[in-house]
Design an enzyme around this catalytic site. Structure first.
Site, PDB file in Angstrom:
ATOM      1  N   GLY A  46      -1.496   3.632 -20.817  1.00 40.20           N
ATOM      2  CA  GLY A  46      -2.710   4.132 -20.174  1.00 40.20           C
ATOM      3  C   GLY A  46      -2.370   4.803 -18.862  1.00 40.20           C
ATOM      4  O   GLY A  46      -1.372   4.459 -18.221  1.00 40.20           O
ATOM      5  N   GLN A  51      -3.651   8.115 -10.582  1.00 38.79           N
ATOM      6  CA  GLN A  51      -2.216   7.836 -10.522  1.00 38.79           C
ATOM      7  C   GLN A  51      -1.365   9.100 -10.408  1.00 38.79           C
ATOM      8  O   GLN A  51      -0.206   9.037 -10.021  1.00 38.79           O
ATOM      9  CB  GLN A  51      -1.771   7.039 -11.755  1.00 38.79           C
ATOM     10  CG  GLN A  51      -2.352   5.632 -11.802  1.00 38.79           C
ATOM     11  CD  GLN A  51      -1.960   4.946 -13.078  1.00 38.79           C
ATOM     12  OE1 GLN A  51      -2.639   5.066 -14.090  1.00 38.79           O
ATOM     13  NE2 GLN A  51      -0.851   4.229 -13.056  1.00 38.79           N
ATOM     14  N   CYS A  91       1.907  -1.745 -14.824  1.00 42.70           N
ATOM     15  CA  CYS A  91       1.276  -0.485 -14.437  1.00 42.70           C
ATOM     16  C   CYS A  91       2.368   0.522 -14.096  1.00 42.70           C
ATOM     17  O   CYS A  91       3.349   0.171 -13.431  1.00 42.70           O
ATOM     18  CB  CYS A  91       0.390  -0.733 -13.218  1.00 42.70           C
ATOM     19  SG  CYS A  91      -0.415   0.744 -12.604  1.00 42.70           S
ATOM     20  N   LEU A  92       2.184   1.767 -14.524  1.00 39.05           N
ATOM     21  CA  LEU A  92       3.179   2.800 -14.219  1.00 39.05           C
ATOM     22  C   LEU A  92       3.283   3.046 -12.717  1.00 39.05           C
ATOM     23  O   LEU A  92       4.300   3.560 -12.250  1.00 39.05           O
ATOM     24  CB  LEU A  92       2.824   4.108 -14.938  1.00 39.05           C
ATOM     25  CG  LEU A  92       2.903   4.053 -16.473  1.00 39.05           C
ATOM     26  CD1 LEU A  92       2.443   5.362 -17.079  1.00 39.05           C
ATOM     27  CD2 LEU A  92       4.317   3.705 -16.933  1.00 39.05           C
ATOM     28  N   HIS A 133      -8.498  -1.969 -16.620  1.00 37.98           N
ATOM     29  CA  HIS A 133      -7.393  -1.649 -15.711  1.00 37.98           C
ATOM     30  C   HIS A 133      -7.493  -0.182 -15.246  1.00 37.98           C
ATOM     31  O   HIS A 133      -7.353   0.112 -14.056  1.00 37.98           O
ATOM     32  CB  HIS A 133      -6.077  -1.921 -16.453  1.00 37.98           C
ATOM     33  CG  HIS A 133      -4.825  -1.559 -15.716  1.00 37.98           C
ATOM     34  ND1 HIS A 133      -3.853  -2.485 -15.417  1.00 37.98           N
ATOM     35  CD2 HIS A 133      -4.360  -0.374 -15.243  1.00 37.98           C
ATOM     36  CE1 HIS A 133      -2.865  -1.879 -14.775  1.00 37.98           C
ATOM     37  NE2 HIS A 133      -3.139  -0.602 -14.665  1.00 37.98           N
ATOM     38  N   GLU A 134      -7.756   0.727 -16.187  1.00 37.67           N
ATOM     39  CA  GLU A 134      -7.793   2.161 -15.839  1.00 37.67           C
ATOM     40  C   GLU A 134      -9.039   2.495 -15.019  1.00 37.67           C
ATOM     41  O   GLU A 134      -8.965   3.318 -14.104  1.00 37.67           O
ATOM     42  CB  GLU A 134      -7.723   3.028 -17.103  1.00 37.67           C
ATOM     43  CG  GLU A 134      -6.489   2.835 -17.977  1.00 37.67           C
ATOM     44  CD  GLU A 134      -5.171   2.906 -17.235  1.00 37.67           C
ATOM     45  OE1 GLU A 134      -5.094   3.564 -16.178  1.00 37.67           O
ATOM     46  OE2 GLU A 134      -4.201   2.279 -17.699  1.00 37.67           O
ATOM     47  N   HIS A 137      -8.429   1.790 -11.497  1.00 36.11           N
ATOM     48  CA  HIS A 137      -7.689   2.869 -10.813  1.00 36.11           C
ATOM     49  C   HIS A 137      -8.650   3.927 -10.278  1.00 36.11           C
ATOM     50  O   HIS A 137      -8.503   4.401  -9.153  1.00 36.11           O
ATOM     51  CB  HIS A 137      -6.712   3.560 -11.768  1.00 36.11           C
ATOM     52  CG  HIS A 137      -5.388   2.877 -11.920  1.00 36.11           C
ATOM     53  ND1 HIS A 137      -4.565   2.609 -10.851  1.00 36.11           N
ATOM     54  CD2 HIS A 137      -4.730   2.428 -13.019  1.00 36.11           C
ATOM     55  CE1 HIS A 137      -3.460   2.017 -11.292  1.00 36.11           C
ATOM     56  NE2 HIS A 137      -3.527   1.895 -12.607  1.00 36.11           N
TER      57      HIS A 137
HETATM   58 NI    NI Z   1      -2.142   1.098 -13.968  1.00 34.80          NI
END
Ligand code: NI
Length: 169
Positions: A46, A51, A91-92, A133-134, A137
């Site tokens: 995701g 991000q 998370c990236l 989660h997204e 963000h």
């Molecule tokens: Ni993330």
């Protein structure tokens, strides 16, 4: 198509609250293409526009191993949540850190698709976690900020130490 640089926690830009997309146009479609490529290359399941330092409400998710189940959520809203789920998240934007986070077990969400049409979905399991989660963000929140202050401090120390080690290498 392009792979976009991903912001890393605790970059202050990750705290930006994303604005709703007013028109799903060619610019948004190009952004979605680049975000999907960036997510697949990472690899991740995701990615939120926040991000990649674009502060519009756009999310891409693909839980498949074959990378052919791309879910695009524009202006996503959670309408209902139910139950409790505690799952390990990564998370990236926080590479190498995995922690258990409390979330709703199921969610109902509405969003716009790539044609700008209103859609809704019900999700459970990993997809429900990923959507929450997204959307966090897009609201300027990284998953570690849902952990205890002590855990957040430890994570920041670990990240600082890693950055330091890299500088000396
Ligand atoms: Ni993330």
């Amino acid at each position: 198509m392009a792979i976009l640089p991903i912001l890393h926690y605790p970059d202050a830009r990750l705290k930006t609250v994303a604005k709703p997309v007013t028109r799903v146009d060619a610019g948004i479609r190009a952004l979605v293409t680049d975000m999907a490529e960036t997510m697949y290359a990472a690899p991740g399941i995701g990615l939120a526009a926040t991000q990649v330092d674009v502060h519009q409400q756009v999310v891409v998710i693909d839980l498949s191993e074959t990378h052919d189940q791309l879910l695009i959520l524009i202006n996503p809203r959670i309408l209902a949540r139910d139950g409790l789920s505690v799952q390990e998240e990564g998370c990236l934007s926080v590479p190498g850190i995995y922690e258990k986070v409390e979330r709703a077990a199921t969610v109902r969400a509405e969003y716009l698709d790539l044609e700008g049409k209103a859609q809704s979905l019900e999700a459970e399991g990993l997809l429900a976690v990923c959507i929450q989660h997204e959307i966090d963000h897009l609201q300027g929140k990284v998953f570690v900020e849902r952990l205890s202050r002590l855990k957040q401090m430890r994570i920041r120390d670990k990240i600082a130490k890693k950055a330091n080690d890299k500088d000396q290498a």
